[in-house]
Every structure is written in C-alpha cells, then in structure tokens.
Design a protein around this motif. Structure first.
Motif, short mmCIF file in Angstrom:
data_model
loop_
_atom_site.label_atom_id
_atom_site.label_comp_id
_atom_site.label_asym_id
_atom_site.label_seq_id
_atom_site.Cartn_x
_atom_site.Cartn_y
_atom_site.Cartn_z
N LEU A 151 0.82 -1.21 0.00
CA LEU A 151 0.00 0.00 0.00
C LEU A 151 0.85 1.26 0.00
O LEU A 151 0.43 2.31 -0.49
CB LEU A 151 -0.95 0.00 1.20
CG LEU A 151 -2.14 -0.96 1.13
CD1 LEU A 151 -2.94 -0.91 2.41
CD2 LEU A 151 -3.01 -0.67 -0.08
N LEU A 174 1.41 1.93 -3.53
CA LEU A 174 0.19 2.48 -4.13
C LEU A 174 0.11 3.98 -3.86
O LEU A 174 -0.14 4.78 -4.77
CB LEU A 174 -1.03 1.77 -3.54
CG LEU A 174 -2.40 2.33 -3.97
CD1 LEU A 174 -2.63 2.11 -5.46
CD2 LEU A 174 -3.51 1.67 -3.16
N ALA A 199 0.47 -3.43 -6.73
CA ALA A 199 -0.02 -2.15 -6.23
C ALA A 199 0.43 -1.00 -7.13
O ALA A 199 -0.34 -0.05 -7.39
CB ALA A 199 0.46 -1.91 -4.80
N ALA A 230 -1.98 1.64 -9.19
CA ALA A 230 -1.81 3.10 -9.22
C ALA A 230 -1.65 3.59 -10.65
O ALA A 230 -2.23 4.62 -11.04
CB ALA A 230 -0.60 3.50 -8.37
N CYS A 271 -2.80 5.28 3.29
CA CYS A 271 -2.03 4.07 2.91
C CYS A 271 -0.67 4.04 3.60
O CYS A 271 -0.22 2.97 4.05
CB CYS A 271 -1.84 4.04 1.39
SG CYS A 271 -3.33 3.61 0.48
#
Length: 513
Positions: free
Chosen positions: A36, A39, A174, A178, A216
C-alpha cells in the motif's frame, strides 16, 4: 503433568518460526500492508511520469523550455538529497526501526505538497515558473524522505530472496493499480470533476490522491516489521560506505541501469498523451471508439459512478483522451498479468536473466511503434498490450535485485548499508525521471511543438513518434546490455543467502551467550 504437557504443546514451533527471523515467511497482511505504500507513492509518481510535462505546458501554460528546466533542475537537486537521505536513514535508530518511522513522519507532508504541486495559482509567467519550481523541488525532497526509507524497508523485512520476489510481486501489483488509476482514470476524472476545466479538475483529483496516500502510508507503518538488523557494534563512517559502493560492481551496474530505465519510462510516459492527441489522427480514433461501442462503455461506467461523471470525456473532441486512457488500461492490465509470471520465472532462471531477456523484448516492441501509421489505432493497441506484458515481467525485479546488491555488499564487506545502497538507486531513478522528463519537454520545443495547438507542424508529430518509440527503445536496449556484466547470477544468489543466514545466526547466538 497435564499443565506440563499443555505447556510443551504450546511451545512447539512451526517450521517457519524455527527459521531465523529474517528468513521467516512474510504474512499476506504484511505483504499487502507494505504494498500500500507503493500504491500511495505511485499515485503521485505515476502522475509525474505521465502528465507533468503536459500539466506544465498545456494546463498551467508554462513555456516548454521553462518546463524542461523546472523538471531537470528540481529533479537533479532533489536526486542528490537521496544520497544524504540514505546516510540519515541508515543511522536512524528508533524503537520502530530505521526505516518505518520515516514513512509515518512524511505521510502528511507528502500529501500536502503533492496537492500544491498540481495546483494552478493565477500568477504571471515568471510567477508560474517560480511556483512550479518551488513546489516540484519540495515534492522531490519529501518523496526522497519517504520513498527511500520505504524502498530500503523491503531489504530488511526478510533476508529470504524468494520471499523478496513474492513481496515484489505484491508491491508491483499495487504499482500497476496506481498506474491504472493514473493513466486510465485521471484524465476523465479531471475533465468531469472540473466540468471541462482541466486545471480545476486536476486539483480535485489530486486532493483525493493526497488523502488516500496519507491513509495508505499509515497502514504500511503499522503492518510491517524490520527483521534484518545490523550488528549493534557496526558504526561505519559515511566515507567507508561510499568507498564500499565504489568497489561494488553490481551496484554500479544497477545504478546506470536504473538511470536508463527511468529515462525511458519518463520519456515514453510523458509522450503518451501527446502521441494520442497529436500523432494519431482524431478521425481514426473516433472511428475506433465507434467500433468498440465506447458510448456503451460510458453508459456502463455511469451506472458505477454517476451518469454525469464521464460527460466531458465522452465528447467527440476528447476522443484522443478516451483512446489514450483505454490503451493505458489494457497496457496496465497486461502489466499486472506479466507481474504474475515474474516470480516463478525469476525463481527458475534467475533475476538477471529474466530482467535482461524481457527488457530486450520490451525495447523491440517499443521500436515497432515507429513503423505504425497515424491511422493504425488497433495496431497501436496491440503493441501497447504486448509492451505492458513484457515489461510487467521485469518491474518487480529491479528492486529485488537492488536488495540483492545490499546483501552482496554485506557478504563482501561484513557491513550492511541498506539505505545508502537504495538511496543511490533512487538517486538514479530521480536522475532518470528528471532527464527523461526534461529531455521530452526540451525535444518537443526543438521539434517545433506548439502547446495546445489544434494542428502541429509535421516536425513535431515526427518528434513525438520518435520519443514514443525509437528513442526509448534504444535506451532500453542499452540498459539490457549492461546485464552481461552483472555478477549476481542465480547460483550466486543461493550462496549469498546461505552464507549471510549462517553469519546472522552465529551473531544471534553470540548475543544470547
């Protein structure tokens, strides 16, 4: 007796727990939590790669030459900060570890500065250039303070090279999510949220990205744990770290390779929207949208969001934006599929071989774009999908190879300097991103590009085609050729992992005694 038996049963350890901490398998929760962070960072990083030149020239109305200088100077100065940040992170000592705290400390500043960097205050031309430079410079600084420790964290979550390959697959899935959001949804959302005003729309979208990113990063901090810990008595002077790097052949190769890869990605990524807007003909793109039933797709998206969400995006004069987003969507999906093949291929054939083979194949696919006509929209889609799959296989390998370089340095020198090794690579990333972004913006001016003009000179469209195909393809081929001299092959990976595990176990045993 019963108590004793129960106690014994409870103390029985699973095979994973019997391993040294740095070789234990990472949980799915930790892998997702770590990913994350990428991301969050890539909601900004991918925007910089794909839209910064376009944002400066066509939205904020900065001259291409000035935009080029902002990207180059801000990026290069920020890149040098990475080296200092590496030394700082390696020497950070908190109860949370060396690298995790930086992710927490920089989360909110990252979000705030990202929003400011894509805002468009109403200044005169010189004021706009100054504002762009200051906000971009601050953004690359806070990006370094956040992303350098984040990247280095992957090298200390586990000492298992197979687990790192697995972690990288999560991480770069991830990244692709994005990238999908940026390349597919950013433009339509900016057009829709801004009611056709791209500047206002960009600000609103970036506000959402900033809030999402902060959340995140905080999750990443709370779900990860540093396990590969240097010996407490290790206090290496910075000059010694730099001397070790200068003699580290795999590090030198990976540094140059990183610079070349990100020059390519920044050049190609920055040209993507220009390619669809100015090289491919609008009529052929409108015809393509009719062929695939784009109005039906818009109607379907309206049932998921709101009917008005993609109104601006569906207008015929925005066809290049629609086709660019669809192309990016399919390319990104194919990258995610490619990532799924990365770990098993790397485990079987070694990271060096897979990286080199598929980087070469990606370069050939890029060069093929040069031979497609301005009306060959379907062929462009096929090439983009092929590139996405082939390059997707390589994306997790760069960072796992850098973690391997940190292990190689420890193996050779008996000293671990994870962050400074990663800092040099992120320095290379920033240099590549800055040079690639500045190169594309500068060459647009050289080729005679006229910002936001309805029709571009033939020299400009030719330049855009070359910047999308031959130029990045040749740079990729140069990068792939460097791997002939990269010494960490599959058998070397196994030897390094085995030797370091033995050393760390001995160190842990000595500490207990």
């Amino acid at each position: 007796m019963e108590s004793s038996t129960s106690e014994t049963a409870n103390s029985v350890k699973t095979p994973n727990e019997l391993l040294p901490p740095e070789l234990q398998k990472l949980s799915v929760v930790e892998k997702i939590g770590y990913s994350l962070g990428d991301l969050a960072a890539n909601l900004i990083f991918q925007t910089l790669m794909a839209f910064l030149a376009f944002f400066y020239t066509d939205i904020y109305k900065i001259p291409p030459a000035a935009a080029s200088l902002v990207i180059l100077i801000g990026g290069i100065v920020g890149a040098f900060f990475n080296l200092a940040m590496g030394a700082i992170a390696d020497r950070t000592n908190t109860r949370w570890g060396k690298f995790r705290p930086w992710i927490l400390w920089t989360a909110i500043p990252f979000g705030v500065i990202s929003l400011l960097a894509f805002s468009t205050p109403n200044f005169n031309e010189n004021g706009k250039i100054a504002y762009a430079f200051i906000t971009y410079f601050l953004l690359v600084l806070v990006y370094s303070a956040n992303n350098l420790p984040y990247s280095a964290l992957s090298g200390v979550l586990t000492g298992s090279m197979k687990e790192r390959n697995s972690l990288a697959s999560y991480r770069f899935t991830a990244v692709m999510v994005a990238q999908f959001i940026i390349q597919v949804l950013l433009l339509p959302l900016a057009l829709s949220l801004g009611d056709g005003d791209k500047a206002n729309g960009f600000e609103k979208v970036m506000l959402v990205f900033a809030i999402t990113g902060v959340i995140c990063f905080i999750i990443t901090f709370f779900t990860t744990r540093e396990r590969v810990i240097p010996a407490k008595e290790q206090k290496t002077p910075i000059l010694q770290d730099l001397a070790d790097l200068s003699k580290n052949k795999p590090w030198i190769i990976m540094l140059v390779l990183t610079i070349l890869v990100f020059i390519t990605l920044a050049t190609r990524g920055g040209m993507n929207i220009f390619y669809f807007k100015y090289y491919l003909t609008e009529a052929s793109q409108v015809q393509f949208l009719e062929l695939i039933g784009f109005e039906g797709i818009i109607a379907w998206l309206g049932t998921i969001f709101t009917p008005e969400a993609f109104t601006e995006f569906s207008k015929s004069d925005n066809a290049p934006y629609a086709v660019a987003s669809l192309s990016s969507a399919l390319s990104t999906i194919s990258m995610i599929v490619g990532i799924a093949f990365s770990k098993p291929l790397a485990d079987r054939f070694g990271k060096r071989n897979i990286f080199g083979w598929f980087l070469t194949a990606s370069a050939i696919t890029l060069i093929a774009l040069n031979f497609l006509s301005p009306t060959a929209v379907i062929s462009v889609f096929v090439a983009q999908i092929c590139f996405g799959f082939l390059y997707g296989i390589t994306t997790p390998l760069l960072w796992t190879m850098i973690a391997d370089v940190a292990d190689y340095s420890e193996w050779k020198n008996n000293r671990r300097a994870t962050a400074i090794i990663f800092s040099a690579m992120i320095f290379g990333l920033k240099v590549g991103l800055s040079v690639g972004g500045a190169l594309s913006a500068w060459l647009l001016g050289v080729f005679g590009y006229i910002p936001d003009a309805a029709v571009q000179p033939e020299s400009a469209t030719t330049g855009i085609r070359l910047l999308m195909s031959v130029i990045p393809g040749l740079i990729f081929l140069t990068a792939a050729s460097l791997l002939f001299w990269y010494p960490i092959r599959k058998e070397t990976e196994v030897e390094i992992e085995r030797d370091l595990a033995a050393r760390r176990s001995k160190y842990a045993a000595d500490q207990v005694v």
